[in-house]
Motif scaffolding. Structure first.
Motif, PDB file in Angstrom:
ATOM      1  N   ALA A  43      76.023 -11.635  27.509  1.00 41.88           N
ATOM      2  CA  ALA A  43      75.402 -12.002  28.563  1.00 41.88           C
ATOM      3  C   ALA A  43      74.085 -11.121  28.873  1.00 41.88           C
ATOM      4  O   ALA A  43      74.025 -10.021  28.407  1.00 41.88           O
ATOM      5  CB  ALA A  43      76.280 -11.746  30.041  1.00 41.88           C
ATOM      6  N   ILE A  44      73.100 -11.580  29.716  1.00 41.37           N
ATOM      7  CA  ILE A  44      71.842 -10.973  29.638  1.00 41.37           C
ATOM      8  C   ILE A  44      72.025 -10.233  31.188  1.00 41.37           C
ATOM      9  O   ILE A  44      72.317 -10.906  32.161  1.00 41.37           O
ATOM     10  CB  ILE A  44      70.580 -11.988  29.866  1.00 41.37           C
ATOM     11  N   PRO A  45      71.735  -8.993  31.195  1.00 44.51           N
ATOM     12  CA  PRO A  45      71.753  -8.236  32.397  1.00 44.51           C
ATOM     13  C   PRO A  45      70.547  -8.547  33.300  1.00 44.51           C
ATOM     14  O   PRO A  45      69.177  -8.999  32.896  1.00 44.51           O
ATOM     15  CB  PRO A  45      71.423  -6.580  31.914  1.00 44.51           C
ATOM     16  N   VAL A  46      70.717  -8.828  34.654  1.00 45.32           N
ATOM     17  CA  VAL A  46      69.992  -9.225  35.596  1.00 45.32           C
ATOM     18  C   VAL A  46      69.863  -8.290  36.863  1.00 45.32           C
ATOM     19  O   VAL A  46      71.075  -7.980  37.147  1.00 45.32           O
ATOM     20  CB  VAL A  46      70.076 -10.708  36.110  1.00 45.32           C
ATOM     21  N   LEU A  47      68.733  -7.640  37.163  1.00 41.49           N
ATOM     22  CA  LEU A  47      68.609  -6.875  38.510  1.00 41.49           C
ATOM     23  C   LEU A  47      68.398  -7.993  39.339  1.00 41.49           C
ATOM     24  O   LEU A  47      67.147  -8.462  39.598  1.00 41.49           O
ATOM     25  CB  LEU A  47      67.578  -5.795  38.167  1.00 41.49           C
ATOM     26  N   ILE A  48      69.120  -7.934  40.618  1.00 39.22           N
ATOM     27  CA  ILE A  48      68.985  -8.690  41.722  1.00 39.22           C
ATOM     28  C   ILE A  48      68.903  -7.914  43.076  1.00 39.22           C
ATOM     29  O   ILE A  48      69.749  -6.831  43.172  1.00 39.22           O
ATOM     30  CB  ILE A  48      69.978  -9.615  41.968  1.00 39.22           C
ATOM     31  N   GLY A  49      67.997  -8.053  44.097  1.00 43.12           N
ATOM     32  CA  GLY A  49      67.839  -7.302  45.244  1.00 43.12           C
ATOM     33  C   GLY A  49      66.726  -7.698  45.977  1.00 43.12           C
ATOM     34  O   GLY A  49      66.082  -8.524  45.634  1.00 43.12           O
ATOM     35  N   HIS A  50      66.782  -6.889  47.035  1.00 46.81           N
ATOM     36  CA  HIS A  50      65.538  -7.077  48.028  1.00 46.81           C
ATOM     37  C   HIS A  50      64.193  -6.569  47.600  1.00 46.81           C
ATOM     38  O   HIS A  50      64.085  -5.876  46.579  1.00 46.81           O
ATOM     39  CB  HIS A  50      65.957  -6.118  49.241  1.00 46.81           C
ATOM     40  N   PRO A  51      63.287  -7.487  47.804  1.00 48.74           N
ATOM     41  CA  PRO A  51      61.866  -6.893  47.432  1.00 48.74           C
ATOM     42  C   PRO A  51      61.536  -5.492  47.690  1.00 48.74           C
ATOM     43  O   PRO A  51      62.076  -4.992  48.455  1.00 48.74           O
ATOM     44  CB  PRO A  51      60.856  -7.658  48.474  1.00 48.74           C
ATOM     45  N   VAL A  52      60.854  -4.815  46.663  1.00 50.82           N
ATOM     46  CA  VAL A  52      60.549  -3.257  46.676  1.00 50.82           C
ATOM     47  C   VAL A  52      61.726  -2.570  46.794  1.00 50.82           C
ATOM     48  O   VAL A  52      61.828  -1.499  47.541  1.00 50.82           O
ATOM     49  CB  VAL A  52      59.583  -3.150  47.824  1.00 50.82           C
ATOM     50  N   SER A  53      62.749  -3.104  45.989  1.00 49.52           N
ATOM     51  CA  SER A  53      64.116  -2.009  46.176  1.00 49.52           C
ATOM     52  C   SER A  53      64.302  -1.336  44.617  1.00 49.52           C
ATOM     53  O   SER A  53      65.240  -0.583  44.732  1.00 49.52           O
ATOM     54  CB  SER A  53      65.231  -3.024  46.437  1.00 49.52           C
ATOM     55  N   GLY A  54      63.052  -1.349  43.914  1.00 44.70           N
ATOM     56  CA  GLY A  54      63.456  -0.511  42.870  1.00 44.70           C
ATOM     57  C   GLY A  54      63.864  -1.351  41.378  1.00 44.70           C
ATOM     58  O   GLY A  54      64.229  -0.472  40.339  1.00 44.70           O
ATOM     59  N   LYS A  55      63.982  -2.567  41.256  1.00 40.03           N
ATOM     60  CA  LYS A  55      64.549  -3.383  40.130  1.00 40.03           C
ATOM     61  C   LYS A  55      63.704  -3.071  39.088  1.00 40.03           C
ATOM     62  O   LYS A  55      64.186  -2.891  37.969  1.00 40.03           O
ATOM     63  CB  LYS A  55      64.776  -4.813  40.552  1.00 40.03           C
TER      64      LYS A  55
END
Length: 76
Positions: A43-55
């Motif tokens: 699976a492909i790792p995906v970073l999900i989070g709020h804007p400007v959260s360091g992803k």
């Protein structure tokens, strides 16, 4: 490893989940050939989070460890 995670949690605060995902992505990169061999795919790792959260910053740091400075991302 526990000391590293504890220090990162104190340092990164609300961005700590992105740091954990970065660790997961770096582990996958380091062992990608073995992962493909054992599991016949990945699976492909995906970073999900709020804007400007360091992803993006976390992912750039992980990629730089492997000599890759090119980031391709997608906004939805």
């Amino acid at each position: 490893m526990k000391n590293l995670f504890t220090a990162e949690k104190a340092l990164f605060g609300n961005n700590y989940p992105q740091v954990l995902m970065a660790h997961a992505a770096s582990s996958l990169c380091a062992n990608f050939d073995l992962t493909i061999e054992l599991f016949d795919g990945c699976a492909i790792p995906v970073l999900i989070g709020h804007p400007v959260s360091g992803k993006s910053t976390a992912l750039k740091a992980v990629l730089s460890v492997f000599g890759n400075y090119q980031l391709v991302n997608s906004e939805s």
